[in-house]
Design a protein around this motif. Structure first.
Motif, PDB file in Angstrom:
ATOM      1  N   LYS A 155       0.835  -1.202   0.000  1.00 56.87           N
ATOM      2  CA  LYS A 155       0.000   0.000   0.000  1.00 56.87           C
ATOM      3  C   LYS A 155       0.868   1.250   0.000  1.00 56.87           C
ATOM      4  O   LYS A 155       0.585   2.227  -0.715  1.00 56.87           O
ATOM      5  N   ASN A 156       1.938   1.230   0.791  1.00 55.78           N
ATOM      6  CA  ASN A 156       2.878   2.335   0.836  1.00 55.78           C
ATOM      7  C   ASN A 156       3.504   2.568  -0.535  1.00 55.78           C
ATOM      8  O   ASN A 156       3.636   3.711  -1.010  1.00 55.78           O
ATOM      9  N   ALA A 157       3.881   1.483  -1.223  1.00 56.83           N
ATOM     10  CA  ALA A 157       4.497   1.592  -2.549  1.00 56.83           C
ATOM     11  C   ALA A 157       3.512   2.169  -3.567  1.00 56.83           C
ATOM     12  O   ALA A 157       3.875   3.015  -4.394  1.00 56.83           O
ATOM     13  N   HIS A 158       2.264   1.697  -3.521  1.00 51.77           N
ATOM     14  CA  HIS A 158       1.248   2.225  -4.450  1.00 51.77           C
ATOM     15  C   HIS A 158       1.021   3.720  -4.207  1.00 51.77           C
ATOM     16  O   HIS A 158       0.854   4.503  -5.160  1.00 51.77           O
ATOM     17  N   TYR A 159       1.019   4.130  -2.939  1.00 48.43           N
ATOM     18  CA  TYR A 159       0.831   5.545  -2.605  1.00 48.43           C
ATOM     19  C   TYR A 159       1.950   6.390  -3.202  1.00 48.43           C
ATOM     20  O   TYR A 159       1.701   7.456  -3.773  1.00 48.43           O
ATOM     21  N   ILE A 160       3.177   5.907  -3.082  1.00 45.69           N
ATOM     22  CA  ILE A 160       4.321   6.652  -3.622  1.00 45.69           C
ATOM     23  C   ILE A 160       4.213   6.759  -5.138  1.00 45.69           C
ATOM     24  O   ILE A 160       4.430   7.830  -5.722  1.00 45.69           O
ATOM     25  N   ASN A 161       3.870   5.664  -5.797  1.00 46.47           N
ATOM     26  CA  ASN A 161       3.723   5.699  -7.256  1.00 46.47           C
ATOM     27  C   ASN A 161       2.667   6.706  -7.689  1.00 46.47           C
ATOM     28  O   ASN A 161       2.798   7.351  -8.740  1.00 46.47           O
ATOM     29  N   LYS A 162       1.635   6.859  -6.877  1.00 50.54           N
ATOM     30  CA  LYS A 162       0.543   7.769  -7.233  1.00 50.54           C
ATOM     31  C   LYS A 162       0.862   9.223  -6.920  1.00 50.54           C
ATOM     32  O   LYS A 162       0.457  10.130  -7.656  1.00 50.54           O
ATOM     33  N   ASN A 163       1.641   9.445  -5.845  1.00 51.75           N
ATOM     34  CA  ASN A 163       1.759  10.810  -5.328  1.00 51.75           C
ATOM     35  C   ASN A 163       3.140  11.444  -5.416  1.00 51.75           C
ATOM     36  O   ASN A 163       3.260  12.652  -5.192  1.00 51.75           O
ATOM     37  N   VAL A 164       4.190  10.665  -5.711  1.00 54.69           N
ATOM     38  CA  VAL A 164       5.537  11.230  -5.759  1.00 54.69           C
ATOM     39  C   VAL A 164       5.991  11.324  -7.209  1.00 54.69           C
ATOM     40  O   VAL A 164       6.233  10.294  -7.850  1.00 54.69           O
ATOM     41  N   PRO A 165       6.077  12.517  -7.773  1.00 56.78           N
ATOM     42  CA  PRO A 165       6.460  12.668  -9.180  1.00 56.78           C
ATOM     43  C   PRO A 165       7.840  12.089  -9.460  1.00 56.78           C
ATOM     44  O   PRO A 165       8.762  12.206  -8.652  1.00 56.78           O
ATOM     45  N   GLY A 166       7.962  11.430 -10.607  1.00 57.45           N
ATOM     46  CA  GLY A 166       9.263  10.927 -11.046  1.00 57.45           C
ATOM     47  C   GLY A 166       9.669   9.599 -10.463  1.00 57.45           C
ATOM     48  O   GLY A 166      10.750   9.088 -10.768  1.00 57.45           O
TER      49      GLY A 166
END
Length: 324
Positions: free
Chosen positions: A224-235
């Motif tokens: 879930k943490n990884a999916h959040y980063i993919n969605k919200n952290v550009p690049g």
């Protein structure tokens, strides 16, 4: 004789550099930040104190870095251009110097709309390259307008951020070279998930620059943490294979520690150091480094953890800790 920071000493000795990040408190009590920093201290050459990271309101990074300094810890004072004009930026840098803070990371700053105060007005009087140029002048005894500083030059050790996974290769090269010319003495990268890209950056852009590059390593606590980063952290695009490892793991946090330790080992083959980020779980960074085969950078300040109580009342393993 000029005092060298612990980070400068590590660079001079050619050591594999380790830095880690702590967040200032969201409030007036710095106890948690100081506790995390004290756990990190034996393992690192410097502790980054974030400055409104992701535009979220927190205690002043200057005040937080000063608190670390007072507790005999080695801060890397992050300075973002988003919130202050050139007068305030230079004033804070003078204050940091007077407090004995040496290491400074010059940043442009995340956009206000990303944070928890979206109605705030951004300043951006400078961006990171211009800020580096100003630090260079302050160290030479001049302000941004080339006026002499009658009360003495500064003695700051500036660094900069770099993103080897940038979508524009020519833009990455141009900006890296500008930061070098502006006086950056070390570089900490954004979160690295593509180590082929890091290798390409090291061989095609950074090779021979004479400045250490520290690869950003982020502790993934769950799928879930990884999916959040993919969605919200550009690049940043965390590979599906890593997400599946976290999904399949009985203890995702333990798997995240293993992944981060593997990434530290890869970085050791490619660049001069690592910069570790483990938001709200900075206490797990020593375990990541241990699994990667690294030892404390300052053994004199290291106290081995107490062994588990055979009756089950002692310290818990990493897998039993909440992965928030």
């Amino acid at each position: 004789m000029t005092h060298l920071s612990r980070l400068q000493q590590g660079i001079q000795r050619g050591e594999f550099l380790i830095t880690a990040e702590v967040m200032p408190p969201k409030g007036g009590n710095p106890a948690t930040m100081l506790h995390m920093a004290q756990l990190l201290d034996p393992w690192v050459h410097g502790i980054n104190v974030t400055d409104g990271s992701r535009a979220v309101l927190r205690m002043s990074s200057l005040a937080a870095a000063s608190l670390l300094q007072q507790h005999h810890l080695e801060p890397i004072y992050q300075v973002a251009c988003r919130d202050r004009n050139r007068i305030a930026l230079q004033a804070d840098l003078m204050g940091a110097n007077a407090l004995g803070i040496r290491n400074v990371l010059a940043l442009t700053g995340d956009p206000v709309r990303a944070g928890d105060q979206p109605q705030a007005k951004a300043v951006y009087d400078y961006e990171s390259v211009r800020l580096l140029q100003v630090i260079q002048k302050l160290n030479q005894g001049m302000d941004s307008e080339n006026q002499p500083l009658p009360d003495g030059a500064l003695n700051l050790f500036p660094g900069a951020a770099v993103d080897p996974q940038s979508g524009s290769w020519s833009g990455l090269q141009r900006r890296f070279e500008r930061k070098l010319q502006a006086g950056a003495q070390f570089f900490q990268s954004q979160m690295i998930v593509d180590f082929d890209r890091l290798e390409k950056f090291m061989t095609q852009i950074a090779q021979g620059c004479g400045r250490p590059i520290l690869a950003g390593i982020f502790l993934l606590k769950s799928a879930k943490n990884a999916h959040y980063i993919n969605k919200n952290v550009p690049g940043v695009k965390i590979p599906e294979a890593l997400i599946q490892r976290l999904e399949r793991a009985v203890h995702p946090l333990e798997e995240g520690i293993r992944i981060a330790s593997e990434q530290v080992q890869w970085a050791r083959q490619l660049c001069q150091g690592v910069h570790l980020m483990a938001v709200k779980r900075e206490d797990l960074i020593p375990e990541i480094l241990t699994q990667a085969g690294l030892s404390p950078t300052n053994p004199a300040r290291y106290t081995p953890p107490a062994p588990p109580d055979p009756k089950g009342h002692g310290a818990t393993g990493a897998g039993e800790m909440p992965g928030k």
